[in-house]
Design a protein around this motif. Structure first.
Motif, short mmCIF file in Angstrom:
data_model
loop_
_atom_site.label_atom_id
_atom_site.label_comp_id
_atom_site.label_asym_id
_atom_site.label_seq_id
_atom_site.Cartn_x
_atom_site.Cartn_y
_atom_site.Cartn_z
N LEU A 229 0.79 -1.24 0.00
CA LEU A 229 0.00 0.00 0.00
C LEU A 229 0.83 1.29 0.00
O LEU A 229 0.58 2.18 -0.83
CB LEU A 229 -0.96 0.00 1.19
CG LEU A 229 -2.28 -0.75 1.02
CD1 LEU A 229 -3.15 -0.56 2.25
CD2 LEU A 229 -3.02 -0.29 -0.22
N PRO A 230 1.80 1.47 0.91
CA PRO A 230 2.52 2.75 0.91
C PRO A 230 3.21 3.05 -0.42
O PRO A 230 3.15 4.18 -0.91
CB PRO A 230 3.54 2.57 2.05
CG PRO A 230 2.90 1.56 2.96
CD PRO A 230 2.21 0.60 2.03
N ALA A 231 3.85 2.05 -1.02
CA ALA A 231 4.53 2.28 -2.30
C ALA A 231 3.53 2.64 -3.39
O ALA A 231 3.81 3.49 -4.24
CB ALA A 231 5.32 1.03 -2.69
N LEU A 232 2.37 1.99 -3.39
CA LEU A 232 1.35 2.30 -4.40
C LEU A 232 0.85 3.73 -4.26
O LEU A 232 0.64 4.43 -5.26
CB LEU A 232 0.19 1.32 -4.29
CG LEU A 232 0.44 -0.08 -4.84
CD1 LEU A 232 -0.67 -1.04 -4.42
CD2 LEU A 232 0.55 -0.05 -6.37
N LEU A 233 0.63 4.18 -3.04
CA LEU A 233 0.15 5.55 -2.83
C LEU A 233 1.19 6.58 -3.27
O LEU A 233 0.83 7.67 -3.72
CB LEU A 233 -0.20 5.75 -1.36
CG LEU A 233 -1.51 5.07 -0.93
CD1 LEU A 233 -1.61 5.02 0.59
CD2 LEU A 233 -2.71 5.80 -1.52
N ILE A 234 2.46 6.24 -3.17
CA ILE A 234 3.53 7.16 -3.58
C ILE A 234 3.72 7.12 -5.09
O ILE A 234 3.80 8.17 -5.75
CB ILE A 234 4.84 6.80 -2.87
CG1 ILE A 234 4.74 7.07 -1.37
CG2 ILE A 234 6.01 7.58 -3.47
CD1 ILE A 234 5.92 6.54 -0.56
#
Length: 340
Positions: A229-234
């Protein structure tokens, strides 16, 4: 799929060694590749509900040329050889079954029990749903263990075996209900459709944006969603329909990753595991930009604006281009002096 990769890798080594024999070069050594982790469970068709990221963990004793070709063959199939796979801890008693034996390549798979022991000891929170399902499925064995009297050397347990079995079965019933939900299917189908997860569950892969709230809900029973999730949001915010109101812990993890800080965990996933996906999702091989503030004189500001108009580029692109040209001029290796 990995058996096919092993077959092609064996053919590659055979061809290279044939060329080496004709040219008098050093031949490539035969090697053994041992599959570990989630990949091992999937390849062994273990009767558990599985989802795995696209990285492949192995122990291997291959030459560099074989490793490079193995990596290429995996990449052509949407998988990636994990460069840290050799650091995974496995019990000394791990047994390996044979998946493929060629002239030069032997492909083995770690036994499921050892893989699960490794997960339980080294990444229990990330694998809690999987371990719960396993315990629920062996509940009868746990109950039988309760009949064995504890003697000298018995290990004290917080719960009796029968109670542990009952708790595991009750917890797994909740997990199973959530996995059967269309909401969970949509989320998992999105990650499978994007090539970020593979699974033995029946899902329909798709590329439609999903709700962030749904992904957070599904992550409770498949924590590898949390890992991504964090990488996708970035890197790929369009993966989600809306992303205005982020939970505090997700927002903190995202800010840390943008700074290159791996000390912040997210819902049981270590920061270093979150960080490895930043260059691998969205535009592969790129890292997020960072905000920097500089004070410019009036003359510098006018010059920047003039260059922007002349080059037909944004002021940021002008600065990036100037930085790279300056680096190329000053940091390039010095040319050897001529003797003439």
């Amino acid at each position: 799929m990995l058996i096919e990769v092993a077959e092609r890798l064996d053919a590659f080594v055979a061809e290279r060694n044939l060329e080496a024999r004709g040219g008098g070069w050093l031949a490539l050594r035969a090697c053994v590749i041992r599959l570990l982790g989630q990949t091992a469970l999937l390849e062994a068709n273990v009767p558990l509900t599985l989802a795995a990221t696209n990285d492949v963990d192995v122990y291997a004793d291959y030459d560099f040329a074989i490793e490079r070709e193995f990596r290429r063959l995996l990449a052509a199939r949407g998988r990636e050889l994990d460069s840290l796979g050799s650091e995974i801890w496995m019990p000394a008693e791990t047994e390996y079954s044979t998946l493929f034996v060629g002239h030069f390549i032997t492909l083995l798979v770690a036994d499921a029990a050892s893989v699960l022991v490794s997960k339980a000891l080294k990444a229990a929170r990330k694998n809690r749903p999987l371990l719960t399902e396993y315990l629920a499925r062996v509940a009868a064995l746990l109950a039988a263990c309760a009949e064995v009297s504890g003697g000298s050397g018995a290990v004290p347990m917080k719960y009796r075996a029968t109670e542990l079995a009952a708790r595991a079965k009750a917890r797994f019933a909740l997990i199973a209900r959530r996995r059967e939900s269309p909401r969970y299917g949509r989320v998992l189908g999105r990650f499978v459709g994007a090539g970020l997860l593979s699974t033995n569950q029946k899902v329909v892969p798709h590329r439609a944006a999903i709700q962030l709230a749904d992904a957070l809900w599904a992550g409770e029973v498949e924590p590898r969603i949390f890992e991504l999730l964090p990488a996708l949001l970035i890197k790929k915010p369009s993966f989600f329909k809306e992303r205005a109101a982020l939970p505090d812990d997700l927002s903190r993890a995202g800010r840390a990753l943008r700074r290159g800080d791996t000390s912040v965990d997210f819902r049981g996933i270590p920061g270093k595991d979150l960080a490895r996906w930043v260059p691998r999702v969205g535009r592969a091989g790129t890292l997020p930009s960072r905000l920097r503030c500089f004070r410019l004189t009036a003359d510098d500001s006018r010059l920047l604006s003039q260059l922007s108009l002349e080059l037909g580029a944004t002021e940021v692109d002008v600065l990036r281009r100037g930085l790279r040209e300056l680096a190329a001029a000053l940091l390039a290796e010095p040319k050897p002096r001529s003797n003439h």
